[in-house]
Structure formats: C-alpha cells, structure tokens
Design a protein around this motif. Structure first.
Motif, short mmCIF file in Angstrom:
data_model
loop_
_atom_site.label_atom_id
_atom_site.label_comp_id
_atom_site.label_asym_id
_atom_site.label_seq_id
_atom_site.Cartn_x
_atom_site.Cartn_y
_atom_site.Cartn_z
N GLY A 110 30.38 12.39 50.42
CA GLY A 110 29.65 12.05 49.20
C GLY A 110 29.36 13.20 48.27
O GLY A 110 28.59 13.04 47.30
N TYR A 111 29.97 14.35 48.50
CA TYR A 111 29.76 15.47 47.59
C TYR A 111 30.54 15.28 46.29
O TYR A 111 31.61 14.68 46.29
CB TYR A 111 30.19 16.79 48.25
N ASP A 112 29.99 15.82 45.21
CA ASP A 112 30.66 15.86 43.91
C ASP A 112 31.55 17.09 43.91
O ASP A 112 31.06 18.22 43.73
CB ASP A 112 29.60 15.93 42.80
N VAL A 113 32.85 16.92 44.14
CA VAL A 113 33.73 18.05 44.36
C VAL A 113 35.12 17.78 43.77
O VAL A 113 35.59 16.65 43.76
CB VAL A 113 33.85 18.36 45.88
N TYR A 114 35.75 18.83 43.28
CA TYR A 114 37.15 18.74 42.85
C TYR A 114 37.81 20.10 43.09
O TYR A 114 37.14 21.14 43.15
CB TYR A 114 37.26 18.31 41.38
N PRO A 115 39.14 20.12 43.21
CA PRO A 115 39.84 21.38 43.45
C PRO A 115 40.40 22.00 42.17
O PRO A 115 40.66 21.30 41.19
CB PRO A 115 40.99 20.95 44.36
N THR A 116 40.55 23.30 42.20
CA THR A 116 41.22 24.01 41.11
C THR A 116 42.12 25.08 41.71
O THR A 116 42.06 25.35 42.92
CB THR A 116 40.20 24.63 40.13
N GLY A 117 42.96 25.67 40.88
CA GLY A 117 43.90 26.67 41.36
C GLY A 117 43.52 28.08 40.93
O GLY A 117 42.84 28.26 39.92
N GLY A 118 43.95 29.06 41.72
CA GLY A 118 43.62 30.44 41.41
C GLY A 118 44.81 31.37 41.54
O GLY A 118 45.85 31.01 42.10
N ARG A 119 44.63 32.57 41.02
CA ARG A 119 45.64 33.62 41.10
C ARG A 119 45.08 34.77 41.94
O ARG A 119 44.02 35.32 41.61
CB ARG A 119 46.02 34.15 39.71
N VAL A 120 45.80 35.17 42.98
CA VAL A 120 45.37 36.28 43.83
C VAL A 120 45.68 37.60 43.14
O VAL A 120 46.73 37.76 42.51
CB VAL A 120 46.06 36.21 45.21
N SER A 121 44.77 38.55 43.26
CA SER A 121 44.93 39.85 42.61
C SER A 121 45.93 40.73 43.34
O SER A 121 45.98 40.76 44.57
CB SER A 121 43.58 40.57 42.55
N HIS A 122 46.72 41.48 42.58
CA HIS A 122 47.65 42.46 43.17
C HIS A 122 46.90 43.61 43.82
O HIS A 122 47.51 44.42 44.53
CB HIS A 122 48.60 42.99 42.10
N ALA A 123 45.58 43.68 43.59
CA ALA A 123 44.78 44.72 44.24
C ALA A 123 44.87 44.61 45.76
O ALA A 123 44.72 45.60 46.47
CB ALA A 123 43.32 44.61 43.80
N LEU A 124 45.15 43.40 46.26
CA LEU A 124 45.20 43.18 47.70
C LEU A 124 46.48 43.72 48.33
O LEU A 124 46.54 43.89 49.55
CB LEU A 124 45.05 41.69 48.02
N ASP A 125 47.51 43.96 47.53
CA ASP A 125 48.75 44.51 48.08
C ASP A 125 49.06 45.88 47.50
O ASP A 125 50.22 46.26 47.33
CB ASP A 125 49.93 43.55 47.90
N GLY A 126 48.00 46.63 47.18
CA GLY A 126 48.18 48.00 46.73
C GLY A 126 48.18 48.21 45.24
O GLY A 126 48.40 49.33 44.77
N GLY A 127 47.92 47.15 44.47
CA GLY A 127 47.90 47.29 43.02
C GLY A 127 46.60 47.89 42.53
O GLY A 127 45.73 48.29 43.32
N ASN A 128 46.43 47.94 41.21
CA ASN A 128 45.23 48.50 40.60
C ASN A 128 44.00 47.73 41.07
O ASN A 128 43.93 46.51 40.95
CB ASN A 128 45.34 48.42 39.07
N GLN A 129 43.00 48.44 41.59
CA GLN A 129 41.81 47.80 42.12
C GLN A 129 40.63 47.87 41.16
O GLN A 129 39.53 47.42 41.48
CB GLN A 129 41.43 48.44 43.45
N THR A 130 40.83 48.42 39.97
CA THR A 130 39.74 48.57 39.01
C THR A 130 39.45 47.24 38.33
O THR A 130 40.33 46.68 37.66
CB THR A 130 40.08 49.62 37.94
N PRO A 131 38.25 46.68 38.49
CA PRO A 131 37.92 45.42 37.83
C PRO A 131 38.16 45.49 36.33
O PRO A 131 37.79 46.47 35.68
CB PRO A 131 36.43 45.24 38.15
N GLY A 132 38.83 44.47 35.79
CA GLY A 132 39.12 44.42 34.37
C GLY A 132 40.51 44.91 34.03
O GLY A 132 41.02 44.63 32.94
N SER A 133 41.14 45.64 34.95
CA SER A 133 42.49 46.14 34.67
C SER A 133 43.48 45.72 35.74
O SER A 133 44.62 46.18 35.76
CB SER A 133 42.48 47.67 34.56
N GLU A 134 43.04 44.82 36.64
CA GLU A 134 43.92 44.36 37.70
C GLU A 134 44.94 43.36 37.18
O GLU A 134 44.70 42.68 36.17
CB GLU A 134 43.12 43.72 38.85
N LEU A 135 46.07 43.26 37.85
CA LEU A 135 47.08 42.26 37.54
C LEU A 135 47.02 41.17 38.59
O LEU A 135 46.50 41.37 39.69
CB LEU A 135 48.48 42.90 37.52
N TYR A 136 47.57 39.99 38.25
CA TYR A 136 47.49 38.85 39.16
C TYR A 136 48.87 38.28 39.48
O TYR A 136 49.79 38.36 38.67
CB TYR A 136 46.62 37.74 38.55
#
Length: 323
Positions: A110-136
């Motif tokens: 009975g929860y009010d819920v819906y799904p959405t999609g996201g993009r994982v940051s390249h920071a997780l595989d060695g990319g730029n980790q600086t917030p605001g300048s990361e690529l996805y």
C-alpha cells in the motif's frame, strides 16, 4: 495504470517477509508476518519502510552471479521471475532485480511508490571524483521514489557497496545521514557538467567514508517515472553489452546488520579472488580462493547462495572464470 503483475499476493508477501527475517517472532504466534507489517505500517509508515529496506539489504545479496553461474547468462526483470530467483532460490540480483522486487512489495503493502532511472558516476571506476565535475555512464540504475506524509523519499536496495541504507528525503538542504558508520550519505541537486541546458538539475547521491573525507558522487537521477518497458531496455544493455562491468566480473555484496537487525554495521564484498568484510569502517580479507569450486563455496558460506553444478559450469570460457 501500473501493471497488476507489479504486485504480489499475500502468500508471496509472507514468503518475502520470511526471506528478510521480518517479524521472526510472529512464527511463534498465530499472527502472520504480513499482519504484523500491516499493523506496523499503520502505526509508522516511514519507520516500517526503513526497517524493510535494511532487512532486505541484510538478507538478499546484490550481485551478478546469473551472468556467470548459469547456462543462459541473462537477467529477467519480470516480477515473477525476480521473486523466484531472489526469494525462492535465495540468490542475488543487481539493481533492476533487487529494487524491482522491493517495488512490487511496497506497492502490494500500500505504499505510494514509483520507479525511476539513474546514471552511475564514473567516479566509481576511477573517474573524476569532484562533485559537480563528475561524468556519468548511460542510464542503467533503478531507484524508487516513495511518498510518506506528503514527503518524497529516495529508496534503493540495489546499489551494492555504499548504497543508501535508509530512505533519503528529496530536499535540497543537503541533509547528512549515516550510511554505514562511519560512512555518511546525502542528496544534493546539481546540473551534470555534460548538460547543455544548465537550468536542468538532477538529484545526486553522494557518500563520504567518514566525516573528514571528501564527498564522492555515486549516481544521479530525476523524479520522472520509468515504466517496466524502460527497464527492460536498460536491463538488456546492462546484462549484455560487452563493456558492462556486470558482464565482465562476478561480484556480490551483502549488508551486515547488528544483532537486532536494525542498524547496518558492515558489508561482505566478494570480488576477484577474495571476500572482504568491512565492519564499522575497518576492512579485512576473510577468505581467498584460486579455484572456481572454492569461489562457489565462498558464495555459499558468506552469502548463503547455493548453485547447481551445471550453473557453475556456465562460467567456463568467460573472462570472469578463475583459472
């Protein structure tokens, strides 16, 4: 209208609640686990949502075994298939399986819920980790938006290491919450550096390993509702594209909860030829292996996942095979 196939019947819900260890004491009384959870929802919807999320994380592993330990090497995101794999077979699943299962459970409760999609940051595989300048990366992640008392929350049970461990309110105040002590998490709103239209902003899920560390972007998402057919397309790419991390590596994680099953205190991580345990910020290798048979035994020991012999044979010839 959402498909009726996105819900589960009372018998399935009872089995799911047993799978995540919810209200184990109910089995000793005449009350069902389902009765217990519905009563809890009526008393405090947010607290119940948090407990369900954490017990799910602590019971159902996140991982990519089906792309390696199987003859078909494919992933189905059909709700019945997901239920059979994660609840009945007690195996692992990645985001579009784990979060898909949780979506169906929450809708059914009975929860009010819906799904959405996201993009994982390249920071997780060695990319730029600086917030605001990361690529996805391209769209390839599944997140839930749950509304409780007119407030929207981001809920996720399918991100693996450093995934959110409680509902995060969609507020732009940068509220900091404990992810898995000492790690912390938050949501901020920002415009990806790759966007041409700088007026558009996305929610960005960020984590820092301790209060002294820098914030690292994990993934971004909007509040646009995605349909089952959207995830069918995303799932095909994630599970078949030769450059997909899930195709190239057999990985598995499971959150460790405290004795009461209330707080996340650590995580088991199987990657490569070892299993690591991170407990309250301290990491140690608990097992190493050099043979495929030993990896399968490690999955049984640390993740309670048991494969048939022909399923394990499916890894032969893949880049992920231990030789």
């Amino acid at each position: 209208m959402a498909s009726s196939s996105q819900t589960y019947n009372p018998e399935q819900l009872e089995r799911y609640l047993e799978r995540i260890g919810y209200a184990d004491s109910a089995s000793k009384t005449n009350r069902t686990r389902l009765h217990h959870v519905m009563e809890s929802i009526n008393q405090d919807r947010l607290a119940t949502l948090t407990e369900l999320q954490r017990r799910h994380l602590g019971s159902i592993p996140w991982g990519s075994s089906a792309l390696h330990y199987s003859q078909h090497r494919s992933i189905s995101v059909h709700p019945r298939s997901v239920f059979e794999k994660l609840v009945v077979r007690r195996l692992d699943g990645y985001c579009m399986e784990n979060t898909n299962l949780f979506y169906g459970v929450l809708r059914s409760l009975g929860y009010d819920v819906y799904p959405t999609g996201g993009r994982v940051s390249h920071a997780l595989d060695g990319g730029n980790q600086t917030p605001g300048s990361e690529l996805y990366m391209g769209l390839g992640h599944m997140i839930l938006i749950v509304t409780v008392d007119s407030q929207r929350y981001m809920v996720d049970v399918g991100f693996g290491n450093f995934g959110p461990t409680s509902p995060l309110p969609l507020k732009e105040d940068g509220l900091i919450a404990v992810c898995m002590a000492p790690a912390e998490m938050r949501l901020v709103k920002d415009t990806p550096i790759e966007f041409t239209d700088r007026s558009q902003k996305l929610w960005v899920y960020q984590v820092r390993q301790n209060p002294e560390s820098n914030w690292i972007p994990q993934y971004s998402f909007s509040e646009v509702e995605f349909l089952p057919q959207d995830f069918a397309v995303l799932n095909y790419s994630t599970s078949h594209h030769p450059t997909s991390w899930f195709v190239r590596a057999l990985v598995c994680t499971r959150v460790i909860l405290d004795e009461e099953g209330a707080e996340p205190i650590g995580i088991y991580i199987l990657s490569g030829k070892e299993v690591k345990r991170r407990l309250r910020g301290e990491t140690e290798v608990v097992e190493t292996f050099d043979k495929e048979d030993d990896r399968a035994k490690a999955l049984a020991k640390w993740f309670d996942m048991h494969f048939l012999e022909y399923e394990i044979d499916g890894v032969k010839g893949l880049v992920s095979e231990i030789k």
